[in-house]
Motif scaffolding. Structure first.
Motif, PDB file in Angstrom:
ATOM      1  N   ASN A 195      -0.454  22.620  -0.600  1.00  0.00           N
ATOM      2  CA  ASN A 195       0.605  23.613  -0.808  1.00  0.00           C
ATOM      3  C   ASN A 195       2.012  23.034  -0.743  1.00  0.00           C
ATOM      4  N   ILE A 196       2.137  21.731  -0.679  1.00  0.00           N
ATOM      5  CA  ILE A 196       3.464  21.168  -0.403  1.00  0.00           C
ATOM      6  C   ILE A 196       4.447  21.442  -1.530  1.00  0.00           C
ATOM      7  N   LEU A 197       4.039  21.311  -2.787  1.00  0.00           N
ATOM      8  CA  LEU A 197       4.960  21.533  -3.895  1.00  0.00           C
ATOM      9  C   LEU A 197       5.443  22.983  -3.914  1.00  0.00           C
ATOM     10  N   GLN A 198       4.538  23.908  -3.693  1.00  0.00           N
ATOM     11  CA  GLN A 198       4.902  25.332  -3.683  1.00  0.00           C
ATOM     12  C   GLN A 198       5.916  25.616  -2.564  1.00  0.00           C
ATOM     13  N   GLU A 199       5.690  25.050  -1.388  1.00  0.00           N
ATOM     14  CA  GLU A 199       6.603  25.275  -0.268  1.00  0.00           C
ATOM     15  C   GLU A 199       7.956  24.616  -0.515  1.00  0.00           C
ATOM     16  N   PHE A 200       7.945  23.437  -1.139  1.00  0.00           N
ATOM     17  CA  PHE A 200       9.205  22.796  -1.514  1.00  0.00           C
ATOM     18  C   PHE A 200       9.995  23.682  -2.483  1.00  0.00           C
ATOM     19  N   GLU A 201       9.318  24.171  -3.511  1.00  0.00           N
ATOM     20  CA  GLU A 201       9.996  24.934  -4.560  1.00  0.00           C
ATOM     21  C   GLU A 201      10.508  26.281  -4.061  1.00  0.00           C
ATOM     22  N   ILE A 204       0.833  -1.206   0.000  1.00  0.00           N
ATOM     23  CA  ILE A 204       0.000   0.000   0.000  1.00  0.00           C
ATOM     24  C   ILE A 204       0.865   1.251   0.000  1.00  0.00           C
ATOM     25  N   SER A 205       1.892   1.245   0.848  1.00  0.00           N
ATOM     26  CA  SER A 205       2.764   2.417   0.943  1.00  0.00           C
ATOM     27  C   SER A 205       3.645   2.582  -0.294  1.00  0.00           C
ATOM     28  N   LEU A 206       4.145   1.461  -0.813  1.00  0.00           N
ATOM     29  CA  LEU A 206       5.069   1.533  -1.944  1.00  0.00           C
ATOM     30  C   LEU A 206       4.386   2.094  -3.186  1.00  0.00           C
ATOM     31  N   PHE A 207       3.146   1.723  -3.394  1.00  0.00           N
ATOM     32  CA  PHE A 207       2.444   2.171  -4.591  1.00  0.00           C
ATOM     33  C   PHE A 207       1.467   3.320  -4.278  1.00  0.00           C
ATOM     34  N   GLY A 208       1.701   3.971  -3.135  1.00  0.00           N
ATOM     35  CA  GLY A 208       0.878   5.111  -2.764  1.00  0.00           C
ATOM     36  C   GLY A 208       1.478   6.423  -3.233  1.00  0.00           C
ATOM     37  N   GLU A 209       1.355   7.468  -2.424  1.00  0.00           N
ATOM     38  CA  GLU A 209       1.784   8.803  -2.823  1.00  0.00           C
ATOM     39  C   GLU A 209       3.298   8.888  -2.951  1.00  0.00           C
ATOM     40  N   LYS A 210       3.735   9.787  -3.837  1.00  0.00           N
ATOM     41  CA  LYS A 210       5.160  10.037  -4.067  1.00  0.00           C
ATOM     42  C   LYS A 210       5.463  11.509  -3.779  1.00  0.00           C
ATOM     43  N   ILE A 211       6.701  11.781  -3.468  1.00  0.00           N
ATOM     44  CA  ILE A 211       7.112  13.162  -3.251  1.00  0.00           C
ATOM     45  C   ILE A 211       6.869  13.946  -4.539  1.00  0.00           C
ATOM     46  N   PRO A 212       6.251  15.141  -4.454  1.00  0.00           N
ATOM     47  CA  PRO A 212       5.860  15.858  -5.682  1.00  0.00           C
ATOM     48  C   PRO A 212       7.022  16.563  -6.392  1.00  0.00           C
ATOM     49  N   GLY A 254      11.473  26.761  -0.935  1.00  0.00           N
ATOM     50  CA  GLY A 254      12.369  26.522   0.198  1.00  0.00           C
ATOM     51  C   GLY A 254      11.780  26.928   1.534  1.00  0.00           C
ATOM     52  N   ASN A 255      10.462  26.887   1.647  1.00  0.00           N
ATOM     53  CA  ASN A 255       9.793  27.234   2.909  1.00  0.00           C
ATOM     54  C   ASN A 255       9.726  25.990   3.794  1.00  0.00           C
ATOM     55  N   TRP A 256      10.888  25.630   4.393  1.00  0.00           N
ATOM     56  CA  TRP A 256      10.988  24.358   5.108  1.00  0.00           C
ATOM     57  C   TRP A 256      10.145  24.323   6.389  1.00  0.00           C
ATOM     58  N   MET A 257       9.782  25.486   6.919  1.00  0.00           N
ATOM     59  CA  MET A 257       8.994  25.517   8.143  1.00  0.00           C
ATOM     60  C   MET A 257       7.495  25.640   7.870  1.00  0.00           C
ATOM     61  N   GLY A 258       7.115  25.620   6.588  1.00  0.00           N
ATOM     62  CA  GLY A 258       5.697  25.702   6.244  1.00  0.00           C
ATOM     63  C   GLY A 258       4.930  24.490   6.740  1.00  0.00           C
ATOM     64  N   MET A 259       3.656  24.657   7.006  1.00  0.00           N
ATOM     65  CA  MET A 259       2.842  23.576   7.560  1.00  0.00           C
ATOM     66  C   MET A 259       2.752  22.379   6.620  1.00  0.00           C
ATOM     67  N   ALA A 260       2.693  22.640   5.309  1.00  0.00           N
ATOM     68  CA  ALA A 260       2.606  21.532   4.354  1.00  0.00           C
ATOM     69  C   ALA A 260       3.912  20.746   4.305  1.00  0.00           C
ATOM     70  N   VAL A 261       5.040  21.439   4.175  1.00  0.00           N
ATOM     71  CA  VAL A 261       6.344  20.783   4.096  1.00  0.00           C
ATOM     72  C   VAL A 261       6.674  20.043   5.394  1.00  0.00           C
ATOM     73  N   GLN A 262       6.203  20.561   6.527  1.00  0.00           N
ATOM     74  CA  GLN A 262       6.493  19.900   7.801  1.00  0.00           C
ATOM     75  C   GLN A 262       5.834  18.525   7.921  1.00  0.00           C
ATOM     76  N   ARG A 263       4.827  18.245   7.123  1.00  0.00           N
ATOM     77  CA  ARG A 263       4.253  16.899   7.120  1.00  0.00           C
ATOM     78  C   ARG A 263       5.285  15.880   6.618  1.00  0.00           C
ATOM     79  N   TYR A 264       6.226  16.365   5.826  1.00  0.00           N
ATOM     80  CA  TYR A 264       7.336  15.531   5.361  1.00  0.00           C
ATOM     81  C   TYR A 264       8.531  15.639   6.311  1.00  0.00           C
ATOM     82  N   PHE A 265       8.910  16.870   6.647  1.00  0.00           N
ATOM     83  CA  PHE A 265      10.136  17.075   7.426  1.00  0.00           C
ATOM     84  C   PHE A 265       9.989  16.722   8.898  1.00  0.00           C
ATOM     85  N   MET A 266       8.765  16.557   9.402  1.00  0.00           N
ATOM     86  CA  MET A 266       8.620  16.204  10.808  1.00  0.00           C
ATOM     87  C   MET A 266       9.148  14.808  11.094  1.00  0.00           C
TER      88      MET A 266
END
Length: 479
Positions: free
Chosen positions: A419-425, A16-24, A427-439
């Motif tokens: 908003n995760i792709l926008q925050e990634f692009e 399930i995880s392997l074929f689920g979502e990918k980093i945008p 470099g807003n590493w402390m944004g709420m969307a990006v923190q779902r990854y960086f936490m």
């Protein structure tokens, strides 16, 4: 039957995880993953012509293998085809890891409850159930397999098997090469003192003193920004001081648990296999020289920055490394803490090589970016398994611990948001969307993510203690 059920759950959740979502970012490759995808695409051209940077050239093995596999079968190296190849490799890699795990379990004769718990701790965590699928272009998971092989060959007394793993490790994850050398070249116990300890008070202060000196030196030489960048927060003396006190206290407990090593040259000569050591170092040097010819010095890479990461990142917030390890590996660090005296004894007394690897583990466990510890995790199975074998755990206790491990893996929590792709692009590493990854990586946690996982870590520790308190009290009474 319980083992079969646990394995079925593992394979279903992994699929399930392997074929689920990918980093945008970069069409599912991510940041470092984009580099490794280019290796899979153009290795035979780039390696021999332009070369790679000194750091990542040591981590290219899985991807150059994919490159030549595609060339052999005349398959186009499109992004879609390479993604399918990596997902398939991760499936095969998991099967290989499971096979090696049970072979190691048979050799070490783990009790059924120990085997089930270690199976859950090793596989049912964020790293396996989410990170592998979210960022398939990574060397981490394949490096863990090489580490498992090194432990298996060590237990089977296959010196040259470990030599082969050391060779592959040099182009997959260099720490594996060092592990293999320590395991085989120093496969006899250190001489240990029965009574004396390792001066825990003095040793526990060394980290704090050294860290303070480095911070002062960086500030005095105009490199204060390095500290800010590594901590990913502005200077905060209160956080730093409390973190230093926490680390000193933990190191005091660690060193207090280690028997003093008798350090004289005559004793040292008896514990090392100098022929294997000389051969392995020679082969490693040849590989390093070969890679040097294909290293592009114009591309940035800094081993000193990597060393500073390990040294300074623990100072970001108090207990940030422990919190990062729980978010990445689940209750594994909690169980190590509960069995620590038996764990250290089994680790240090087995051989001089394991004692040296314990030192490596201690250093890398300070780093709050927990994935850097990944290749050492298989070697923790041996001392932790020995410690858990002494416990008499019932079905309720075992099942509860497995359930907590699954909850802590948080594989079921989506990472991608609007908003995760926008925050990634940007470099807003402390944004709420990006923190779902960086936490999930302690070094990059913002204060809110840190407090969330600190709370989860404390609650998990208390719940595990409640489940195991009779075992812990019994062990304490026998000590």
């Amino acid at each position: 039957m319980r083992k079969f059920g646990l394995m079925s759950i593992l394979f279903v959740l992994f699929a399930i995880s392997l074929f689920g979502e990918k980093i945008p970012v970069q069409d599912g490759a991510g940041f470092d993953g984009e580099f490794y995808r280019r290796v899979a695409e153009n290795f035979s051209g780039d390696f021999w012509n332009s070369g790679y940077d000194a750091f990542r050239i040591q981590r290219i093995f899985p991807f150059c293998a994919v490159h030549y596999g595609f060339k052999l079968f005349h398959i186009a190296t499109t992004h879609a085809n390479l993604m399918h190849a990596m997902l398939g490799l991760h499936c095969l890699n998991l099967l290989l890891q499971v096979f090696l795990f049970f072979r190691i379990s048979k050799i070490l004769q783990w009790k059924p409850t120990t085997e089930i718990l270690l199976l859950a701790f090793f596989f049912m965590n964020f790293f396996t159930l989410k990170n592998c699928g979210y960022e398939p272009f990574q060397s981490d998971a394949f490096a863990v397999s090489l580490s498992l092989f090194s432990l298996y060959f060590y237990l089977k007394r296959e010196k040259f098997g470990n030599l082969g793993i050391a060779l592959l490790g040099a182009i997959t994850w260099p720490l594996i090469t060092l592990q293999c050398i320590f395991l085989v070249a120093f496969d006899k116990p250190f001489m240990l003192e029965k009574e004396e300890k390792m001066f825990p008070g003095k040793l526990s202060l060394l980290y704090s003193i050294f860290a303070i000196l480095v911070i002062v030196a960086l500030n005095m030489t105009g490199h204060a920004i390095v500290v800010t960048n590594l901590l990913m927060r502005n200077a905060n003396p209160v956080w730093t001081i409390v973190s230093l006190l926490c680390i000193s206290g933990i190191l005091f407990g660690v060193f207090r648990s280690i028997p003093r090593i008798r350090g004289n040259f005559d004793a040292f000569k008896k514990i090392w296999d100098w022929k294997f050591l000389a051969l392995s170092i020679l082969i490693w040097a040849v590989v390093k020289i070969f890679l040097k010819f294909h290293t592009n010095e114009e591309l940035f890479s800094s081993n000193s920055i990597f060393a500073l990461q390990i040294l300074l990142r623990p100072l970001k917030y108090p207990l940030i490394s422990f919190v990062g390890h729980v978010s990445f590996y689940g209750i594994l660090p909690i169980l190590i803490a509960f069995t620590f005296r038996d764990f250290v004894k089994a680790f240090v007394k087995r051989s001089a090589g394991f004692a040296l690897i314990f030192g490596l583990t201690l250093v890398f466990s300070l780093d709050s970016e927990s994935r850097h510890l990944a290749t050492l995790i298989p070697l923790l199975l041996l001392p932790l398994g020995e410690a858990l074998n002494k416990w008499n755990l019932g079905r309720f206790q075992t099942g509860s611990l497995v359930g907590i491990q699954l909850l802590l893996s948080h594989f079921y929590v989506p990472i991608n948001s609007e908003n995760i792709l926008q925050e990634f692009e940007t470099g807003n590493w402390m944004g709420m969307a990006v923190q779902r990854y960086f936490m999930n990586f302690g070094a990059y946690m913002c204060l809110e993510s840190y407090l969330l996982w600190l709370g989860i870590s404390v609650v998990a520790t208390l719940v595990c203690y409640g489940i195991l308190k009779n075992q812990i009290k019994t062990k304490s009474g026998n000590s």
